[in-house]
Scaffold this active site. Structure first.
Site, PDB file in Angstrom:
ATOM      1  N   GLU A 130       0.870  -1.182   0.000  1.00  0.00           N
ATOM      2  CA  GLU A 130       0.000   0.000   0.000  1.00  0.00           C
ATOM      3  C   GLU A 130       0.901   1.224   0.000  1.00  0.00           C
ATOM      4  OE1 GLU A 130      -2.834  -0.288   3.217  1.00  0.00           O
ATOM      5  OE2 GLU A 130      -3.664  -2.168   2.424  1.00  0.00           O
ATOM      6  N   GLY A 134       5.117  -0.557   2.507  1.00  0.00           N
ATOM      7  CA  GLY A 134       5.834  -1.322   1.489  1.00  0.00           C
ATOM      8  C   GLY A 134       6.648  -2.401   2.175  1.00  0.00           C
ATOM      9  N   TRP A 159       0.910  -0.191  -6.306  1.00  0.00           N
ATOM     10  CA  TRP A 159       1.982  -0.866  -7.064  1.00  0.00           C
ATOM     11  C   TRP A 159       1.566  -2.235  -7.583  1.00  0.00           C
ATOM     12  CZ3 TRP A 159       5.529   2.605  -7.866  1.00  0.00           C
ATOM     13  CH2 TRP A 159       5.879   3.517  -6.873  1.00  0.00           C
ATOM     14  N   ARG A 270      32.967  -3.968 -32.872  1.00  0.00           N
ATOM     15  CA  ARG A 270      33.455  -2.585 -32.798  1.00  0.00           C
ATOM     16  C   ARG A 270      34.985  -2.552 -32.874  1.00  0.00           C
ATOM     17  NH1 ARG A 270      32.064   2.743 -33.442  1.00  0.00           N
ATOM     18  NH2 ARG A 270      33.095   4.080 -31.896  1.00  0.00           N
ATOM     19  N   GLN A 338      28.762   0.348 -20.429  1.00  0.00           N
ATOM     20  CA  GLN A 338      30.150   0.812 -20.533  1.00  0.00           C
ATOM     21  C   GLN A 338      30.841   0.204 -21.758  1.00  0.00           C
ATOM     22  OE1 GLN A 338      31.039   3.091 -18.490  1.00  0.00           O
ATOM     23  NE2 GLN A 338      33.167   3.360 -19.083  1.00  0.00           N
ATOM     24  N   GLY A 342      29.272   5.287 -25.936  1.00  0.00           N
ATOM     25  CA  GLY A 342      28.143   6.194 -26.200  1.00  0.00           C
ATOM     26  C   GLY A 342      26.931   5.459 -26.739  1.00  0.00           C
ATOM     27  N   GLU A 365       9.199  -7.255  -4.669  1.00  0.00           N
ATOM     28  CA  GLU A 365       9.082  -8.466  -3.830  1.00  0.00           C
ATOM     29  C   GLU A 365      10.067  -8.445  -2.654  1.00  0.00           C
ATOM     30  OE1 GLU A 365       8.139 -12.147  -5.709  1.00  0.00           O
ATOM     31  OE2 GLU A 365       7.138 -11.139  -7.376  1.00  0.00           O
ATOM     32  N   THR A 367      12.700  -5.242  -1.003  1.00  0.00           N
ATOM     33  CA  THR A 367      13.932  -4.595  -1.477  1.00  0.00           C
ATOM     34  C   THR A 367      15.132  -5.447  -1.046  1.00  0.00           C
ATOM     35  OG1 THR A 367      14.273  -3.349   0.562  1.00  0.00           O
ATOM     36  CG2 THR A 367      12.884  -2.309  -1.140  1.00  0.00           C
TER      37      THR A 367
HETATM   38  C1  FAD Z   1       7.346  -1.898 -10.865  1.00  0.00           C
HETATM   39  C2  FAD Z   1       6.876  -2.342  -9.525  1.00  0.00           C
HETATM   40  C3  FAD Z   1       5.994  -3.415  -9.431  1.00  0.00           C
HETATM   41  C4  FAD Z   1       5.503  -3.818  -8.192  1.00  0.00           C
HETATM   42  N1  FAD Z   1       4.586  -4.846  -8.140  1.00  0.00           N
HETATM   43  C5  FAD Z   1       4.009  -5.156  -6.940  1.00  0.00           C
HETATM   44  C6  FAD Z   1       2.937  -6.108  -6.888  1.00  0.00           C
HETATM   45  O1  FAD Z   1       2.535  -6.704  -7.898  1.00  0.00           O
HETATM   46  N2  FAD Z   1       2.335  -6.342  -5.680  1.00  0.00           N
HETATM   47  C7  FAD Z   1       2.734  -5.706  -4.548  1.00  0.00           C
HETATM   48  O2  FAD Z   1       2.164  -5.971  -3.486  1.00  0.00           O
HETATM   49  N3  FAD Z   1       3.759  -4.796  -4.564  1.00  0.00           N
HETATM   50  C8  FAD Z   1       4.382  -4.499  -5.741  1.00  0.00           C
HETATM   51  N4  FAD Z   1       5.402  -3.563  -5.783  1.00  0.00           N
HETATM   52  C9  FAD Z   1       5.773  -2.870  -4.558  1.00  0.00           C
HETATM   53  C10 FAD Z   1       7.144  -3.270  -4.032  1.00  0.00           C
HETATM   54  O3  FAD Z   1       7.081  -4.562  -3.480  1.00  0.00           O
HETATM   55  C11 FAD Z   1       7.545  -2.191  -3.016  1.00  0.00           C
HETATM   56  O4  FAD Z   1       7.873  -1.022  -3.760  1.00  0.00           O
HETATM   57  C12 FAD Z   1       8.725  -2.626  -2.161  1.00  0.00           C
HETATM   58  O5  FAD Z   1       8.339  -3.669  -1.277  1.00  0.00           O
HETATM   59  C13 FAD Z   1       9.282  -1.460  -1.331  1.00  0.00           C
HETATM   60  O6  FAD Z   1       8.278  -0.752  -0.679  1.00  0.00           O
HETATM   61  P1  FAD Z   1       8.230   0.847  -0.770  1.00  0.00           P
HETATM   62  O7  FAD Z   1       8.309   1.195  -2.202  1.00  0.00           O
HETATM   63  O8  FAD Z   1       7.053   1.315   0.012  1.00  0.00           O
HETATM   64  O9  FAD Z   1       9.588   1.340  -0.096  1.00  0.00           O
HETATM   65  P2  FAD Z   1       9.851   1.547   1.472  1.00  0.00           P
HETATM   66  O10 FAD Z   1       9.426   0.343   2.231  1.00  0.00           O
HETATM   67  O11 FAD Z   1       9.296   2.850   1.893  1.00  0.00           O
HETATM   68  O12 FAD Z   1      11.435   1.602   1.491  1.00  0.00           O
HETATM   69  C14 FAD Z   1      12.173   2.758   1.117  1.00  0.00           C
HETATM   70  C15 FAD Z   1      13.656   2.460   1.350  1.00  0.00           C
HETATM   71  O13 FAD Z   1      13.882   2.169   2.739  1.00  0.00           O
HETATM   72  C16 FAD Z   1      14.507   0.890   2.862  1.00  0.00           C
HETATM   73  N5  FAD Z   1      14.026   0.242   4.090  1.00  0.00           N
HETATM   74  C17 FAD Z   1      12.745   0.103   4.518  1.00  0.00           C
HETATM   75  N6  FAD Z   1      12.701  -0.562   5.680  1.00  0.00           N
HETATM   76  C18 FAD Z   1      13.990  -0.867   5.989  1.00  0.00           C
HETATM   77  C19 FAD Z   1      14.619  -1.568   7.071  1.00  0.00           C
HETATM   78  N7  FAD Z   1      13.918  -2.118   8.067  1.00  0.00           N
HETATM   79  N8  FAD Z   1      15.969  -1.674   7.064  1.00  0.00           N
HETATM   80  C20 FAD Z   1      16.707  -1.143   6.047  1.00  0.00           C
HETATM   81  N9  FAD Z   1      16.173  -0.479   5.001  1.00  0.00           N
HETATM   82  C21 FAD Z   1      14.835  -0.354   4.979  1.00  0.00           C
HETATM   83  C22 FAD Z   1      14.094   0.120   1.625  1.00  0.00           C
HETATM   84  O14 FAD Z   1      14.980  -0.936   1.341  1.00  0.00           O
HETATM   85  C23 FAD Z   1      14.121   1.223   0.579  1.00  0.00           C
HETATM   86  O15 FAD Z   1      15.436   1.407   0.129  1.00  0.00           O
HETATM   87  C24 FAD Z   1       5.931  -3.156  -7.022  1.00  0.00           C
HETATM   88  C25 FAD Z   1       6.836  -2.094  -7.105  1.00  0.00           C
HETATM   89  C26 FAD Z   1       7.297  -1.683  -8.336  1.00  0.00           C
HETATM   90  C27 FAD Z   1       8.257  -0.524  -8.401  1.00  0.00           C
END
Ligand code: FAD
Length: 381
Positions: A130, A134, A159, A270, A338, A342, A365, A367
């Site tokens: 949501e 995330g 997402w 190249r 790289q 270019g 799935e 980070t």
């Molecule tokens: C193209 C795309 C497709 C997607 N498809 C799906 C889908 O089909 N279904 C679905 O449910 N989701 C989907 N997602 C969502 C995705 O799983 C989330 O974006 C991801 O889990 C990260 O959540 P967030 O973007 O809210 O980042 P955040 O959780 O806000 O994280 C921001 C940063 O903080 C870091 N961070 C957060 N908590 C910690 C911690 N405890 N320790 C260290 N670092 C931390 C993260 O690693 C990241 O670098 C998709 C995202 C994208 C971009």
């Protein structure tokens, strides 16, 4: 250019990989650049893959699945992603979306819905994230309240891959109190009144894979579409992600292989200073490192897959695999740009697309920071 040498467990798997390679080379690779530029979702390709039996590979034959081990399913994903990540990742997301029903549904639920899902007639989406939750997925707020024979769902899932194109949505919703134990999993149909896909996100890459918020505004989902019991949704979601992360690993190796192939071909064609740039040791060492990383990444996801196939716990290894394979894809895609100089930075060659595609794999799935949390916990708890 050397082709990938694969060891496959049986001749059926050999034939499956040949079929996939053929589809990738003839149907995907040639169309990817153009459709990505137009951000067009190739829905008909998923129907073709369904007819070829590639949309439900690791599931029971009883419900129309391919009964293949993960070791084989993942190599199919790798091949598809080599041609077009939006397709390989789409198959991975669909397969992940079938998991909650396949693993936690009753026999009656499976008999009713699973065959069309595994046959690729119906395309799936998995809705955990949501806007405000995330990485901290257990903090999700979308609420489902039982009302007679239905759940009434209000909130928004962010997402969602295939959002707006999927036929079924695994909705992780809050039916109880705060935290993981208050979450349940509903299998909602597209077209449910109040289930409203929003316009797709405008992404850096993988534009042919639609990603959208799904608003839920009093959406009534029949209670017979609850999977397992109330309160089991987070457990279901995490179990699905263990397998999903192996899928992302294989997709990442496909992108890395494509980037490596592009770099090798270019380096042998190249010329600078009167000779092939491949003959400069500085450049051939770069190619050698890229190839070695791709092989190591492939070996890691296959070893995690074999653990899963043998019924052993594989969550931590899946996290290692997701971390290593996606970081590898990012490094190899960067190095491929790289190698092309270019020409790597312009859209006439696919190297820049691989770089944009690799980036998202370090995020979805869970980070790669979250993968390290999973791995760290497995070592110390
Ligand atoms: C193209 C795309 C497709 C997607 N498809 C799906 C889908 O089909 N279904 C679905 O449910 N989701 C989907 N997602 C969502 C995705 O799983 C989330 O974006 C991801 O889990 C990260 O959540 P967030 O973007 O809210 O980042 P955040 O959780 O806000 O994280 C921001 C940063 O903080 C870091 N961070 C957060 N908590 C910690 C911690 N405890 N320790 C260290 N670092 C931390 C993260 O690693 C990241 O670098 C998709 C995202 C994208 C971009």
């Amino acid at each position: 250019m050397p082709t990938v040498v694969r060891s496959l467990p049986n001749s059926e798997a050999d034939a499956l990989l040949d079929l996939t390679r053929d589809l990738t080379d003839n149907e995907l690779a040639s169309r990817a650049g153009e459709l990505e530029a137009r951000a067009e979702f190739p829905r008909e390709i998923f129907r073709t893959l369904g007819k070829a039996g590639l949309m439900g590979l690791p599931y029971d034959e009883q419900y129309g699945g391919g009964a293949q081990p993960y070791e084989v399913y993942l190599q199919v994903l790798e091949e598809l992603s080599r041609g077009w990540l939006a397709v390989g990742l789409g198959v991975s997301v669909h397969t992940l979306s079938c998991f909650p029903l396949a693993a936690f549904g009753t026999d009656e639920q499976k008999a009713r819905w699973l065959p069309d899902m595994l046959g690729g007639e119906l395309l799936g989406a998995y809705c955990l994230s949501e806007a405000d939750s995330g990485s901290d997925a257990a903090a999700l707020k979308t609420r489902a309240v039982r009302d007679g024979e239905d759940y009434v769902v209000d909130g928004a899932k962010a997402w969602v891959s295939h959002g707006g194109h999927a036929d079924f949505y695994n909705l992780m919703v809050r039916t109880g109190g705060p935290g993981a134990k208050g979450i349940s999993c509903l299998l909602a149909e597209s077209g449910t009144p109040g289930l409203e896909p929003q316009p797709p996100e405008r992404k850096m890459g993988m534009r042919s894979s639609p990603t959208a918020t799904i608003r839920l505004d009093g959406a009534r989902v029949p209670a017979e579409r609850l999977l397992s019991e109330e309160g089991q949704g987070f457990r279901i979601a995490m179990a699905a992600l263990d397998g999903g992360r192996l899928g992302i690993s294989a997709c990442a190796v496909g992108v890395a292989q494509a980037a490596l192939d592009t770099a090798v071909t270019y380096a042998t064609e190249r010329k600078q200073f009167g000779q092939r740039i491949a003959d400069f040791q500085g450049l051939s060492f770069l190619l050698a490192d890229m190839a070695t990383q791709v092989e190591a990444a492939r070996a890691l996801y296959l070893s995690a897959a074999r653990l899963r196939d043998s019924g052993k716990p594989f969550g931590a290894k899946a996290a290692m695999s997701k971390l290593f394979c996606t970081d590898t894809a990012m490094r190899v895609a960067t190095d491929a740009v790289q190698v092309l100089g270019g020409y790597g930075y312009v859209e006439d060659f696919p190297a820049e697309r691989y770089l944009r595609e690799a980036k998202v794999l370090q995020i979805v799935e869970g980070t790669n920071q979250v993968q390290r949390i999973v791995i760290g916990r497995s070592l110390t708890s």
